[in-house]
Design a protein around this motif. Structure first.
Motif, PDB file in Angstrom:
ATOM      1  N   GLY A  83       0.803  -1.201   0.000  1.00  0.00           N
ATOM      2  CA  GLY A  83       0.000   0.000   0.000  1.00  0.00           C
ATOM      3  C   GLY A  83       0.843   1.261   0.000  1.00  0.00           C
ATOM      4  N   GLU A  84       0.369   2.255  -0.716  1.00  0.00           N
ATOM      5  CA  GLU A  84       1.045   3.539  -0.726  1.00  0.00           C
ATOM      6  C   GLU A  84       0.924   4.171   0.654  1.00  0.00           C
ATOM      7  OE1 GLU A  84       3.345   6.201  -2.691  1.00  0.00           O
ATOM      8  OE2 GLU A  84       2.362   4.521  -3.656  1.00  0.00           O
ATOM      9  N   LEU A  85       1.961   4.879   1.091  1.00  0.00           N
ATOM     10  CA  LEU A  85       1.880   5.573   2.361  1.00  0.00           C
ATOM     11  C   LEU A  85       0.732   6.571   2.308  1.00  0.00           C
ATOM     12  CD1 LEU A  85       5.634   6.244   3.173  1.00  0.00           C
ATOM     13  CD2 LEU A  85       4.123   4.544   4.193  1.00  0.00           C
ATOM     14  N   SER A  86      -0.076   6.560   3.339  1.00  0.00           N
ATOM     15  CA  SER A  86      -1.238   7.438   3.359  1.00  0.00           C
ATOM     16  C   SER A  86      -0.819   8.876   3.620  1.00  0.00           C
ATOM     17  CB  SER A  86      -2.208   6.969   4.452  1.00  0.00           C
ATOM     18  OG  SER A  86      -3.281   7.869   4.580  1.00  0.00           O
ATOM     19  N   ILE A  87      -1.557   9.802   3.032  1.00  0.00           N
ATOM     20  CA  ILE A  87      -1.356  11.217   3.309  1.00  0.00           C
ATOM     21  C   ILE A  87      -2.601  11.737   4.002  1.00  0.00           C
ATOM     22  CG2 ILE A  87       0.176  11.517   1.340  1.00  0.00           C
ATOM     23  CD1 ILE A  87      -2.150  12.892  -0.125  1.00  0.00           C
ATOM     24  N   ARG A  88      -2.476  12.908   4.628  1.00  0.00           N
ATOM     25  CA  ARG A  88      -3.609  13.531   5.293  1.00  0.00           C
ATOM     26  C   ARG A  88      -4.326  14.471   4.338  1.00  0.00           C
ATOM     27  NH1 ARG A  88      -0.408  14.882  10.924  1.00  0.00           N
ATOM     28  NH2 ARG A  88      -0.574  12.787  11.835  1.00  0.00           N
ATOM     29  N   ALA A  89      -5.561  14.762   4.661  1.00  0.00           N
ATOM     30  CA  ALA A  89      -6.370  15.631   3.802  1.00  0.00           C
ATOM     31  C   ALA A  89      -5.683  16.982   3.628  1.00  0.00           C
ATOM     32  CB  ALA A  89      -7.758  15.818   4.413  1.00  0.00           C
ATOM     33  N   GLY A  90      -5.632  17.441   2.382  1.00  0.00           N
ATOM     34  CA  GLY A  90      -5.016  18.720   2.074  1.00  0.00           C
ATOM     35  C   GLY A  90      -3.544  18.660   1.759  1.00  0.00           C
ATOM     36  N   GLU A  91      -2.874  17.529   2.035  1.00  0.00           N
ATOM     37  CA  GLU A  91      -1.455  17.419   1.735  1.00  0.00           C
ATOM     38  C   GLU A  91      -1.229  17.159   0.249  1.00  0.00           C
ATOM     39  OE1 GLU A  91       0.311  15.764   6.003  1.00  0.00           O
ATOM     40  OE2 GLU A  91       0.218  14.436   4.259  1.00  0.00           O
ATOM     41  N   ASN A  92      -0.042  17.511  -0.203  1.00  0.00           N
ATOM     42  CA  ASN A  92       0.304  17.333  -1.607  1.00  0.00           C
ATOM     43  C   ASN A  92       0.800  15.913  -1.860  1.00  0.00           C
ATOM     44  OD1 ASN A  92       0.791  18.674  -4.284  1.00  0.00           O
ATOM     45  ND2 ASN A  92       2.852  17.923  -3.875  1.00  0.00           N
ATOM     46  N   PHE A  93       0.355  15.317  -2.976  1.00  0.00           N
ATOM     47  CA  PHE A  93       0.810  13.983  -3.367  1.00  0.00           C
ATOM     48  C   PHE A  93       1.661  14.128  -4.625  1.00  0.00           C
ATOM     49  CE2 PHE A  93       0.180   9.998  -5.817  1.00  0.00           C
ATOM     50  CZ  PHE A  93       0.801   9.138  -4.927  1.00  0.00           C
ATOM     51  N   ALA A  94       2.959  13.778  -4.514  1.00  0.00           N
ATOM     52  CA  ALA A  94       3.901  13.895  -5.633  1.00  0.00           C
ATOM     53  C   ALA A  94       4.339  12.505  -6.074  1.00  0.00           C
ATOM     54  CB  ALA A  94       5.109  14.734  -5.222  1.00  0.00           C
ATOM     55  N   PHE A  95       4.435  12.310  -7.383  1.00  0.00           N
ATOM     56  CA  PHE A  95       4.799  10.997  -7.915  1.00  0.00           C
ATOM     57  C   PHE A  95       5.316  11.164  -9.341  1.00  0.00           C
ATOM     58  CE2 PHE A  95       0.480  11.918  -9.043  1.00  0.00           C
ATOM     59  CZ  PHE A  95       0.307  11.423 -10.317  1.00  0.00           C
ATOM     60  N   ARG A  96       5.937  10.100  -9.844  1.00  0.00           N
ATOM     61  CA  ARG A  96       6.384  10.055 -11.238  1.00  0.00           C
ATOM     62  C   ARG A  96       5.593   9.000 -11.984  1.00  0.00           C
ATOM     63  NH1 ARG A  96      11.422  11.283  -8.843  1.00  0.00           N
ATOM     64  NH2 ARG A  96      12.349  13.161  -9.754  1.00  0.00           N
ATOM     65  N   SER A  97       5.401   9.232 -13.262  1.00  0.00           N
ATOM     66  CA  SER A  97       4.704   8.237 -14.072  1.00  0.00           C
ATOM     67  C   SER A  97       5.676   7.139 -14.479  1.00  0.00           C
ATOM     68  CB  SER A  97       4.097   8.897 -15.322  1.00  0.00           C
ATOM     69  OG  SER A  97       5.124   9.278 -16.221  1.00  0.00           O
TER      70      SER A  97
END
Length: 660
Positions: free
Chosen positions: A531-545
């Protein structure tokens, strides 16, 4: 409710009580006769009538002056008693900043309440707006993990009310500091509303800050209120209790790679319950059920689910417990598709490094390409380095002319990046510390490792020490744009007198393959179905394709799909994460989900919903109170005015009788 306030002592009341009898006594002692010339027959009849007038009741009858004098004294007695009653409460000041908490915990609907805490806060602010006098100005600021100015200062009460009604709840955590800086910047000269970029206030503009919140935020530090007068209005019931999920994650069993494990941690905030039921769902269907015992002291409990080899999908954990804050009773996670790292290794012939990269564990998680250092001078390398086709490139005792668009590892050489520095090589440095908390050094033991020659490192800003010796830092990692560079200050092979030999025994130790695997997993961003590490509401999610897509499509738990484009280094950034749940990511025109990420509350401070009776600052404690300060309506002034009027009337009648 009417009341009296005693303003005199026993002696004062005694003297005041003697005044009315004294006035009446003077009327008995003083007999007034008006000289008149009358016929003798009339004189006898008036004399007989005088005998009746001198009697007690006849003298007091129809004596207007006596009545007025007694009324004057009676009014003074009542004025001294200071009669009054609790009137309409009043706002403090004429400039108001209404700080309204709209974080997740403000969605709590307390027992015996017909509205949420946020709805109650909005109702109270609307009442305060109605209490504003002509010329008063107000400002609306909402805050959760960040502040938002809903309305600048205005005296238009209708505009203020409409902005209050438009405030919506969020699922975010609470941080009041930014909201306080907004209010303080408008009240204190020399302070800006925010830390950077705001125009400073030239003149002091004192204001009253009404903080409507349940107080579930950190102690206020490094902040001075100055001309800002804070009034804290607690929201919610002080008897509230709650149960919430604080952690929910998945990972592969370290002993059985085909087995998925799910972990959850639950906490109780209150006296009950001692046990709860947890239901685990996979793609909407019930998968497993477990009972969680909550510790009698700290109220926490955990559970582990062994699920075997599950396919890609969404996980949801629900706690069966009715409470006033149901948002944290549900947690979300996902099983992502396996991702293999693409690794390029540039080495002249390090057999131990090749062996570490050829283990079964590495073959399961990465595609490794081995090339000679001459490859760096060919035509293909510059194109591949610029395209970012590799997740991580390892340079074994060699250096490229230009850094690639990838994470990198340098063994024994300094990367061509500003900020990296090598000192002169020292012989036999002794390792004194390693950063085992960092993923690269996890489970790596260097206690029996010797090194012949090594150079101490200096890193660019933001660098992190991984291995430290008595001669300085021997390994570190530092950010570069959206990438990271790991640098080792010694080579695995060294040469002296035309002889090449191993510079360290580390390559022969069991910890070396572990170290290489950690590098591939961390810098290669390996996800083997966990599972992807969870983030909290409003936080930015950064990733690469994975395929250098020109755009990706993100589907939130509810609502329309969002489309975003990457930056120059194939990095995507998504910030519209206000909904709790699992989000789906699709690349380009593909209909298949490339990855998931989840948004949860996971905050003990937010789940502990019992409001604070007071809020703490670094310098003082702000007690909770009503939105208004109590206002007592005094009547003594009106009684004194009425007494003076009675005295004037008595003086007028007396003088009219004497001179007319």
């Amino acid at each position: 409710m009417s009341s009296f306030i005693n303003t005199l002592g026993p002696l004062g009341w005694t003297l005041l009580a003697l005044v009315p009898p004294a006035i009446i006594a003077l009327y008995f002692l003083k007999l007034r006769r008006q000289p008149l010339e009358v016929p003798s027959t009339f004189l006898w009849s008036r004399t007989i009538e005088d005998l009746h007038v001198n009697s007690l009741w006849q003298k007091m009858r129809q004596s207007l002056l006596l009545f007025l004098q007694l009324l004057f004294i009676l009014l003074l007695i009542f004025a001294v008693l200071r009669p009054g009653m609790e009137g309409e409460q009043q706002l403090v000041g004429d400039r108001f900043v209404f700080l309204i908490d709209n974080s997740a915990s403000m969605g709590t609907k307390d027992e015996q309440a017909d509205r949420t805490r946020l709805e109650e806060a909005k109702r109270r602010v609307l009442e305060m707006i109605d209490q504003m006098d002509s010329g008063d100005v107000g400002m609306i600021v909402t805050f959760s993990d960040r502040a938002s100015v809903a309305q600048q200062f205005t005296d238009n009460q209708r505009v203020l009310a409409s902005k209050v009604n438009a405030i919506q709840p969020t699922e975010r955590t609470t941080d009041i500091m930014e909201a306080l800086r907004v209010a303080s910047g408008l009240a204190n000269p020399g302070q800006s509303s925010f830390e950077e970029g705001d125009v400073q206030v030239a003149d002091a503009k004192p204001a009253t800050a009404y903080i409507l919140s349940d107080g579930r935020f950190q102690t206020i530090t490094d902040f001075s209120f100055g001309n800002l007068q804070p009034i804290y209005v607690p929201m919610g019931s002080f008897n509230s209790a709650n149960v919430g999920v604080l952690a929910f994650s998945t990972q592969r069993n370290s002993e059985k790679e085909d087995e998925l494990q799910v972990f959850a941690r639950v906490a109780r905030f209150g006296a009950e319950p001692n046990e709860v039921t947890a239901n685990l769902y996979f793609n909407g269907e019930l998968l497993d059920v477990a009972r969680i015992q909550l510790d009698s002291e700290d109220g926490t409990g955990g559970v582990q689910f062994d699920l075997g080899n599950l396919d890609v999908g969404k996980l949801r954990l629900e706690i069966e417990h009715e409470d006033v804050f149901p948002a944290d009773n549900i947690a979300y996670a996902a099983i992502n598709p396996p991702e293999r790292a693409k690794v390029l290794v540039v080495s002249a012939g390090n057999d131990y490094l090749k062996f570490a990269l050829g283990t079964d564990q590495i073959r399961r998680i990465a595609d490794v390409t081995l090339v000679d250092p001459d490859y760096l001078n060919g035509e293909d390398y510059p194109k591949e380095a610029a395209s970012g086709i590799y997740d991580v490139i390892m340079y074994d005792d060699c250096v490229p002319e230009v850094m690639p668009e990838s994470n990198t590892v340098f063994f024994g050489q300094k990367p061509p990046v500003d900020g990296w520095k090598f000192s002169d090589e020292k012989v036999l440095p002794q390792i004194i510390d390693i950063a085992q908390s960092h993923p690269v050094m996890s489970f790596v033991n260097l206690g029996n490792v010797s090194i012949y020659k090594a150079a101490a490192l200096e890193t660019p800003p933001g660098g992190t020490m991984l291995i430290e010796s008595d001669q300085g830092v021997l390994m570190a990692i530092a950010p570069r744009k959206s990438f990271e560079d790991a640098v080792l200050g010694f080579s695995f092979l060294t040469s002296e007198d035309d002889k090449t030999f191993y510079n360290t025994e580390w390559t022969k130790r069991l910890s070396f393959p572990v170290f290489v695997k950690n590098l591939v997993e961390y810098l290669g961003d390996v996800k083997q179905g966990q599972g992807e590490l969870s983030i909290r509401a409003g936080e930015n999610f950064a990733f690469r394709s994975n395929g250098f897509a020109k755009e990706v499509h993100i589907t939130p738990p509810k609502g329309r799909q969002r489309t975003i484009a990457p930056t120059a280094d194939n990095l995507f950034s998504f910030s519209e994460t206000d909904q709790l749940g699992t989000y789906e990511v699709r690349e380009g025109d593909s209909k298949e989900v490339s990855q998931y990420f989840s948004v949860n509350i996971f905050d003990a401070q937010e789940s502990e919903i019992q409001p604070k009776a007071e809020i703490e600052t670094q310098w003082e404690t702000i007690e909770g109170q009503s939105a208004w300060l109590p206002m007592r309506r005094e009547f003594w002034k009106w009684l004194v005015v009425l007494a003076l009027i009675v005295l004037l009337v008595e003086w007028y009648i007396y003088n009219r009788r004497v001179y007319v």
